[in-house]
Design an enzyme around this catalytic site. Structure first.
Site, PDB file in Angstrom:
ATOM      1  N   ARG A 272       0.831  -1.221   0.000  1.00  0.00           N
ATOM      2  CA  ARG A 272       0.000   0.000   0.000  1.00  0.00           C
ATOM      3  C   ARG A 272       0.857   1.260   0.000  1.00  0.00           C
ATOM      4  O   ARG A 272       0.491   2.262  -0.610  1.00  0.00           O
ATOM      5  CB  ARG A 272      -0.904   0.032   1.226  1.00  0.00           C
TER       6      ARG A 272
ATOM      7  N   LYS B 174     -18.539 -17.896   2.328  1.00  0.00           N
ATOM      8  CA  LYS B 174     -19.988 -17.921   2.534  1.00  0.00           C
ATOM      9  C   LYS B 174     -20.756 -17.054   1.554  1.00  0.00           C
ATOM     10  O   LYS B 174     -20.297 -15.966   1.195  1.00  0.00           O
ATOM     11  CB  LYS B 174     -20.300 -17.410   3.944  1.00  0.00           C
TER      12      LYS B 174
ATOM     13  N   GLY C 210      -9.438  -8.726   0.358  1.00  0.00           N
ATOM     14  CA  GLY C 210      -8.440  -9.321   1.253  1.00  0.00           C
ATOM     15  C   GLY C 210      -7.800 -10.641   0.828  1.00  0.00           C
ATOM     16  O   GLY C 210      -6.665 -10.667   0.352  1.00  0.00           O
TER      17      GLY C 210
ATOM     18  N   GLY D 138     -12.702  -4.246   1.786  1.00  0.00           N
ATOM     19  CA  GLY D 138     -14.123  -3.919   1.929  1.00  0.00           C
ATOM     20  C   GLY D 138     -14.628  -2.952   0.871  1.00  0.00           C
ATOM     21  O   GLY D 138     -15.739  -3.111   0.354  1.00  0.00           O
TER      22      GLY D 138
HETATM   23  P1  AMP Z   1     -13.916 -14.860   1.732  1.00  0.00           P
HETATM   24  O1  AMP Z   1     -13.295 -13.997   2.789  1.00  0.00           O
HETATM   25  O2  AMP Z   1     -15.384 -14.984   1.829  1.00  0.00           O
HETATM   26  O3  AMP Z   1     -13.411 -14.532   0.357  1.00  0.00           O
HETATM   27  O4  AMP Z   1     -13.429 -16.341   2.066  1.00  0.00           O
HETATM   28  C1  AMP Z   1     -12.109 -16.749   1.957  1.00  0.00           C
HETATM   29  C2  AMP Z   1     -11.965 -18.071   2.655  1.00  0.00           C
HETATM   30  O5  AMP Z   1     -12.801 -19.027   2.033  1.00  0.00           O
HETATM   31  C3  AMP Z   1     -10.554 -18.628   2.592  1.00  0.00           C
HETATM   32  O6  AMP Z   1      -9.999 -18.598   3.862  1.00  0.00           O
HETATM   33  C4  AMP Z   1     -10.763 -20.062   2.110  1.00  0.00           C
HETATM   34  O7  AMP Z   1     -10.019 -21.005   2.831  1.00  0.00           O
HETATM   35  C5  AMP Z   1     -12.238 -20.287   2.318  1.00  0.00           C
HETATM   36  N1  AMP Z   1     -12.777 -21.334   1.439  1.00  0.00           N
HETATM   37  C6  AMP Z   1     -12.650 -21.430   0.107  1.00  0.00           C
HETATM   38  N2  AMP Z   1     -13.209 -22.567  -0.339  1.00  0.00           N
HETATM   39  C7  AMP Z   1     -13.702 -23.221   0.739  1.00  0.00           C
HETATM   40  C8  AMP Z   1     -14.384 -24.462   0.939  1.00  0.00           C
HETATM   41  N3  AMP Z   1     -14.687 -25.264  -0.088  1.00  0.00           N
HETATM   42  N4  AMP Z   1     -14.719 -24.799   2.203  1.00  0.00           N
HETATM   43  C9  AMP Z   1     -14.425 -23.988   3.239  1.00  0.00           C
HETATM   44  N5  AMP Z   1     -13.797 -22.809   3.129  1.00  0.00           N
HETATM   45  C10 AMP Z   1     -13.430 -22.429   1.884  1.00  0.00           C
END
Ligand code: AMP
Length: 405
Positions: free
Chosen positions: A37, A198, A355, A378
């Site tokens: 950054r 999620k 992130g 974000g």
């Molecule tokens: P996000 O912050 O929502 O982009 O989520 C990122 C996180 O999603 C990372 O830490 C990954 O390890 C997790 N992730 C990706 N694929 C899977 C999966 N199939 N099951 C559980 N966690 C996952």
């Protein structure tokens, strides 16, 4: 045409310029662990030095919750910035009051001063007008270069632009132009790759994207809920049962909007999440009850590559598997390489942000091979959601003010 003014459009010659930067860099044991950054912010400093401006940098650092707390001091960041700039940078113990005023008075043309963490004052996050006025009184103009903080309506991210002639810094301009080219006026076909844990945290994003993209590749934990909604048993996988109905709505909206949603056809499963775990590749209709889906499989990788190939623009947020734990990084790594290849060989515009996405691309070794990587987390997501970012709205208001005066 951009609706904000750029740094070069303001008369800043010899002026005291307040610059909102994002110096909130990762730090461990008092040492900066990633200076990206800061490096990306340098062009703004160089441009202001060329104009012989007196440069006053404002930034937050971490979440000190409105109280002075030395653990959140910007002092260690200043020494790293100092090395990057190659000239001594002054530091004031406070962003308002006598300490700030005296330090600003001492500034020579082209010199840089960093004021202490703006979040040591609760008025920063409360967007307090008196606090904003007190800071505005320190300078003649305001440059906002903190796209990554633009989703916050705080005193130094938004209100300062109401009080002084205001424009976007070089990094802010670069971010807005790259993101605009990717989503607002992209070359089509436009594909988006959305992964991560999620659906619940990315609902607004999915709703907005299906209106704009031709192809939506889904992976990661969030794809599991889409698969479950189609009647597949996802075993012990991360899955949000309360979101099943929502995925059905997204699917039918996407169909009406002619946005193709691409889900995995095969997946990598294991009974436990650990490095080097025993894995199996199975079709999505053959996931055993005691297994977890932890990555997309080879057929899904090949199919994703094929669908991305004709895309002129590609947007990416979120890993396609648990990339932090090999071998579940393979799907993310291979698609990252495919996007890098399309960028280089077919001239596709590829834009990534958020992130974990940056960490995933760095892990895949392609962080420098995409067209543009946003410094924002974000703010990048809220921008993908189609939301108005208060920091950008304030710059637009300032530009309108300047045009009509
Ligand atoms: P996000 O912050 O929502 O982009 O989520 C990122 C996180 O999603 C990372 O830490 C990954 O390890 C997790 N992730 C990706 N694929 C899977 C999966 N199939 N099951 C559980 N966690 C996952």
């Amino acid at each position: 045409m951009p609706t904000f003014q750029t740094l070069d459009e303001l008369d800043l010659q010899g002026k005291i310029v307040l610059v909102r930067a994002d110096l909130n860099v990762p730090m461990k044991d008092g040492h900066v662990t990633d200076n990206t950054r800061l490096v990306r912010f340098l062009p703004t400093l160089v441009a202001l030095q060329e104009k012989e401006a007196k440069i006053v940098i404002l930034s937050h650092f971490g979440r000190p919750k409105g109280k002075r707390n030395e653990d959140f001091s910007l002092r260690p960041v200043v020494s790293v910035l100092n090395d990057l700039v190659g000239k001594p940078i002054a530091f004031a113990e406070d962003c308002v009051g006598e300490a700030a005023q005296k330090a600003v008075q001492k500034l020579q043309a082209g010199q840089i001063l960093v004021l202490e963490n703006t979040r040591f004052h609760p008025e920063e996050e409360a967007n307090d007008p008196t606090f904003a006025k007190e800071i505005a009184a320190l300078g003649d103009a305001f440059i906002n270069d903190a796209f990554s903080a633009a989703h916050r309506a705080h005193a130094t991210t938004a209100s300062l632009a109401d009080l002084l002639p205001a424009a976007a810094g070089k990094l802010m301009q670069e971010e807005l132009e790259a993101l605009g080219n990717a989503l607002e006026h992209p070359q089509k076909p436009l594909g988006a790759i959305i992964g991560g844990a999620k659906i619940s945290t990315k609902l607004d994003l999915l709703h907005n994207l299906i209106k704009k993209v031709d192809l939506l590749v889904l992976g990661g934990g969030m794809a599991n809920t889409f698969l479950a909604a189609q009647g597949f048993d996802v075993g012990k996988s991360l899955f949000e049962p309360e979101m099943v109905g929502t995925t059905k709505t997204i699917n039918s909206e996407a169909e009406a909007l002619k946005c193709k949603i691409l889900l995995p056809k095969d997946v990598v499963i294991a009974s436990e999440l650990k490095e080097g775990a025993e894995t199996q590749i199975v079709a999505v209709d053959a996931v055993p009850k005691d297994s977890m889906i932890l990555d997309i499989g080879p057929q899904s990788i090949a199919e994703t590559r094929m669908h991305l190939a004709p895309c002129c623009t590609i947007i990416w947020n979120g890993p396609l598997g648990v990339f932090e734990t090999p071998p579940f990084d393979r799907g993310t790594n291979e698609i990252a390489q495919a996007v890098a290849d399309l960028t280089k060989e077919s001239g596709a515009l590829s834009v990534a942000g958020g992130g974990d996405t940056l960490a995933a691309l760095a892990h895949a070794g392609v962080a420098k091979e995409l067209s543009y990587i946003s410094t924002a987390g974000g703010a990048f997501l809220e921008w993908l959601e189609g939301k108005t970012l208060p920091g950008i709205a304030a710059l637009e208001k300032a530009a309108n003010r300047a045009r009509t005066s």
